[in-house]
Design a protein around this motif. Structure first.
Motif, PDB file in Angstrom:
ATOM      1  N   PHE A 151     -11.334   1.471   8.907  1.00 31.24           N
ATOM      2  CA  PHE A 151     -11.116   0.309   8.050  1.00 31.24           C
ATOM      3  C   PHE A 151     -12.265  -0.663   8.194  1.00 31.24           C
ATOM      4  CE2 PHE A 151      -9.416  -1.263  12.011  1.00 31.24           C
ATOM      5  CZ  PHE A 151      -9.530  -2.644  11.982  1.00 31.24           C
ATOM      6  N   GLY A 152     -12.382  -1.542   7.203  1.00 35.66           N
ATOM      7  CA  GLY A 152     -13.427  -2.555   7.188  1.00 35.66           C
ATOM      8  C   GLY A 152     -13.668  -2.998   5.763  1.00 35.66           C
ATOM      9  N   PRO A 153     -14.542  -3.964   5.575  1.00 32.45           N
ATOM     10  CA  PRO A 153     -14.803  -4.497   4.235  1.00 32.45           C
ATOM     11  C   PRO A 153     -15.624  -3.526   3.379  1.00 32.45           C
ATOM     12  CG  PRO A 153     -16.239  -5.525   5.836  1.00 32.45           C
ATOM     13  CD  PRO A 153     -15.293  -4.662   6.611  1.00 32.45           C
ATOM     14  N   SER A 154     -15.637  -3.773   2.089  1.00 29.86           N
ATOM     15  CA  SER A 154     -16.387  -2.956   1.137  1.00 29.86           C
ATOM     16  C   SER A 154     -17.874  -2.956   1.477  1.00 29.86           C
ATOM     17  CB  SER A 154     -16.179  -3.501  -0.276  1.00 29.86           C
ATOM     18  OG  SER A 154     -16.823  -2.687  -1.219  1.00 29.86           O
ATOM     19  N   ASP A 156      -9.738   7.544   5.486  1.00 31.47           N
ATOM     20  CA  ASP A 156     -10.608   6.513   4.930  1.00 31.47           C
ATOM     21  C   ASP A 156      -9.917   5.996   3.668  1.00 31.47           C
ATOM     22  OD1 ASP A 156     -12.692   4.933   4.035  1.00 31.47           O
ATOM     23  OD2 ASP A 156     -14.088   6.594   3.694  1.00 31.47           O
ATOM     24  N   LEU A 157      -8.925   5.125   3.870  1.00 29.38           N
ATOM     25  CA  LEU A 157      -8.074   4.659   2.777  1.00 29.38           C
ATOM     26  C   LEU A 157      -8.392   3.238   2.315  1.00 29.38           C
ATOM     27  CD1 LEU A 157      -4.601   5.975   4.038  1.00 29.38           C
ATOM     28  CD2 LEU A 157      -6.244   7.114   2.528  1.00 29.38           C
ATOM     29  N   GLY A 158      -9.393   2.632   2.888  1.00 30.58           N
ATOM     30  CA  GLY A 158      -9.704   1.244   2.532  1.00 30.58           C
ATOM     31  C   GLY A 158      -9.025   0.283   3.487  1.00 30.58           C
ATOM     32  N   LEU A 159      -7.698   0.209   3.395  1.00 30.22           N
ATOM     33  CA  LEU A 159      -6.902  -0.631   4.293  1.00 30.22           C
ATOM     34  C   LEU A 159      -7.474  -2.040   4.413  1.00 30.22           C
ATOM     35  CD1 LEU A 159      -6.166   2.034   7.035  1.00 30.22           C
ATOM     36  CD2 LEU A 159      -4.807   1.475   5.012  1.00 30.22           C
ATOM     37  N   MET A 160      -7.608  -2.693   3.280  1.00 25.82           N
ATOM     38  CA  MET A 160      -8.230  -4.007   3.200  1.00 25.82           C
ATOM     39  C   MET A 160      -7.363  -5.133   3.776  1.00 25.82           C
ATOM     40  SD  MET A 160     -11.184  -3.867   1.825  1.00 25.82           S
ATOM     41  CE  MET A 160     -12.134  -2.510   1.262  1.00 25.82           C
ATOM     42  N   ARG A 161      -6.051  -4.942   3.760  1.00 27.96           N
ATOM     43  CA  ARG A 161      -5.159  -6.006   4.222  1.00 27.96           C
ATOM     44  C   ARG A 161      -4.528  -5.649   5.562  1.00 27.96           C
ATOM     45  NH1 ARG A 161      -1.834  -6.042  -1.212  1.00 27.96           N
ATOM     46  NH2 ARG A 161      -1.692  -3.948  -0.406  1.00 27.96           N
ATOM     47  N   LYS A 162      -4.236  -6.668   6.329  1.00 29.83           N
ATOM     48  CA  LYS A 162      -3.614  -6.469   7.637  1.00 29.83           C
ATOM     49  C   LYS A 162      -2.303  -5.700   7.504  1.00 29.83           C
ATOM     50  CE  LYS A 162      -2.292  -8.916  11.813  1.00 29.83           C
ATOM     51  NZ  LYS A 162      -2.318 -10.147  12.560  1.00 29.83           N
ATOM     52  N   SER A 163      -1.529  -6.010   6.468  1.00 25.77           N
ATOM     53  CA  SER A 163      -0.250  -5.329   6.269  1.00 25.77           C
ATOM     54  C   SER A 163      -0.439  -3.836   6.003  1.00 25.77           C
ATOM     55  CB  SER A 163       0.535  -5.978   5.122  1.00 25.77           C
ATOM     56  OG  SER A 163      -0.179  -5.876   3.902  1.00 25.77           O
ATOM     57  N   ASP A 164      -1.531  -3.466   5.319  1.00 23.75           N
ATOM     58  CA  ASP A 164      -1.827  -2.044   5.090  1.00 23.75           C
ATOM     59  C   ASP A 164      -2.089  -1.329   6.405  1.00 23.75           C
ATOM     60  OD1 ASP A 164      -1.707  -2.513   2.307  1.00 23.75           O
ATOM     61  OD2 ASP A 164      -3.862  -2.913   2.207  1.00 23.75           O
ATOM     62  N   VAL A 218     -15.276  -0.709  10.973  1.00 23.13           N
ATOM     63  CA  VAL A 218     -16.674  -0.617  10.555  1.00 23.13           C
ATOM     64  C   VAL A 218     -16.994  -1.880   9.768  1.00 23.13           C
ATOM     65  CG1 VAL A 218     -18.370   0.749   9.284  1.00 23.13           C
ATOM     66  CG2 VAL A 218     -16.463   1.897  10.435  1.00 23.13           C
ATOM     67  N   THR A 219     -18.057  -2.568  10.156  1.00 25.02           N
ATOM     68  CA  THR A 219     -18.362  -3.840   9.498  1.00 25.02           C
ATOM     69  C   THR A 219     -19.870  -4.070   9.413  1.00 25.02           C
ATOM     70  OG1 THR A 219     -17.780  -6.190   9.420  1.00 25.02           O
ATOM     71  CG2 THR A 219     -18.248  -5.241  11.615  1.00 25.02           C
ATOM     72  N   GLU A 225      -8.808  -8.746   4.278  1.00 23.87           N
ATOM     73  CA  GLU A 225      -8.372  -9.599   5.387  1.00 23.87           C
ATOM     74  C   GLU A 225      -9.028  -9.081   6.667  1.00 23.87           C
ATOM     75  OE1 GLU A 225      -4.106  -9.393   5.401  1.00 23.87           O
ATOM     76  OE2 GLU A 225      -3.943 -10.433   3.485  1.00 23.87           O
ATOM     77  N   ALA A 226      -9.926  -9.871   7.219  1.00 22.45           N
ATOM     78  CA  ALA A 226     -10.613  -9.474   8.455  1.00 22.45           C
ATOM     79  C   ALA A 226      -9.604  -9.363   9.598  1.00 22.45           C
ATOM     80  CB  ALA A 226     -11.698 -10.493   8.798  1.00 22.45           C
ATOM     81  N   PRO A 227      -9.809  -8.405  10.484  1.00 20.32           N
ATOM     82  CA  PRO A 227      -8.884  -8.260  11.611  1.00 20.32           C
ATOM     83  C   PRO A 227      -9.074  -9.375  12.632  1.00 20.32           C
ATOM     84  CG  PRO A 227     -10.704  -6.754  11.852  1.00 20.32           C
ATOM     85  CD  PRO A 227     -10.871  -7.409  10.509  1.00 20.32           C
ATOM     86  N   GLU A 228      -7.974  -9.724  13.284  1.00 24.21           N
ATOM     87  CA  GLU A 228      -8.035 -10.680  14.386  1.00 24.21           C
ATOM     88  C   GLU A 228      -8.200  -9.899  15.682  1.00 24.21           C
ATOM     89  OE1 GLU A 228      -4.555 -13.118  14.021  1.00 24.21           O
ATOM     90  OE2 GLU A 228      -5.084 -13.727  11.986  1.00 24.21           O
ATOM     91  N   ALA A 229      -8.492 -10.597  16.768  1.00 29.41           N
ATOM     92  CA  ALA A 229      -8.767  -9.959  18.058  1.00 29.41           C
ATOM     93  C   ALA A 229      -7.661  -8.992  18.482  1.00 29.41           C
ATOM     94  CB  ALA A 229      -8.989 -11.020  19.132  1.00 29.41           C
ATOM     95  N   GLU A 230      -6.404  -9.384  18.287  1.00 32.96           N
ATOM     96  CA  GLU A 230      -5.275  -8.530  18.687  1.00 32.96           C
ATOM     97  C   GLU A 230      -5.309  -7.189  17.950  1.00 32.96           C
ATOM     98  OE1 GLU A 230      -2.027  -6.939  20.447  1.00 32.96           O
ATOM     99  OE2 GLU A 230      -3.075  -8.757  21.081  1.00 32.96           O
TER     100      GLU A 230
END
Length: 165
Positions: A9-12, A83-91, A111-112, A150-155
């Motif tokens: 996961f990560g941004p476009s 490799d599904l995108g998973l752009m949102r934390k809920s995804d 990946v960022t 939605e960028a991931p948080e440390a947790e």
């Protein structure tokens, strides 16, 4: 050896597709990329301008089929790279819940890259149309995706493998 579910996961434009392909080769694992499925199954029918509801309905269909085949692949003892995108934390949380419910060993890979690098990569990918090209992402689409991401948080990154380019 236990099969592992590798989740990218990560941004476009961060390099997720390149990373996922390389990981699948090195594991070895079967690589499932939502962009490839969408391009093959639906690109010819894509409305202009692109309609969000139309796209998401097809993404959901592809994801359901990918999950079905990925589960069978792992049951046969072969690792999978999603490799599904998973752009949102809920995804991403949904993927983790599915893996836990199915007792699948899971490894997240984040990946960022900077926004400037990612935008340039996307524009170049549109021009070159190389191995990781599936669907053209124009500047408006890139901006839209940036707004959804939605960028991931440390947790969320705890235990994840992080690749920054």
């Amino acid at each position: 050896m236990t099969a592992t579910l590798h989740v990218i996961f990560g941004p476009s434009g961060a390099g997720k597709s390149t990373y996922a392909r390389e990981l699948a080769r090195s594991e070895p694992a079967v690589h499932f990329a939502i962009d490839d499925w969408m391009a093959r199954l639906f690109a010819a029918d894509m409305p202009e301008p692109l309609e969000f509801e139309w796209m998401m309905a097809r993404v959901e269909r592809c994801e359901a089929q990918i999950w079905s085949v990925a589960a069978a692949t792992m049951a046969a003892g072969t690792s999978v790279v999603l490799d599904l995108g998973l752009m949102r934390k809920s995804d991403r949380a949904r993927v983790a819940e599915i893996a836990q419910a199915c007792e699948l060993p899971i490894q997240f890979h984040f990946v960022t890259a900077s926004s400037e690098v990612r935008r340039a990569r996307v524009l170049e990918r549109n021009e070159v149309r190389g191995e990781t090209f599936a669907i053209e992402v124009n500047p408006d689409m890139f901006d839209f995706i940036e707004g959804v991401y939605e960028a991931p948080e440390a947790e969320e990154l705890r235990g994840a493998i992080i690749s920054e380019s």
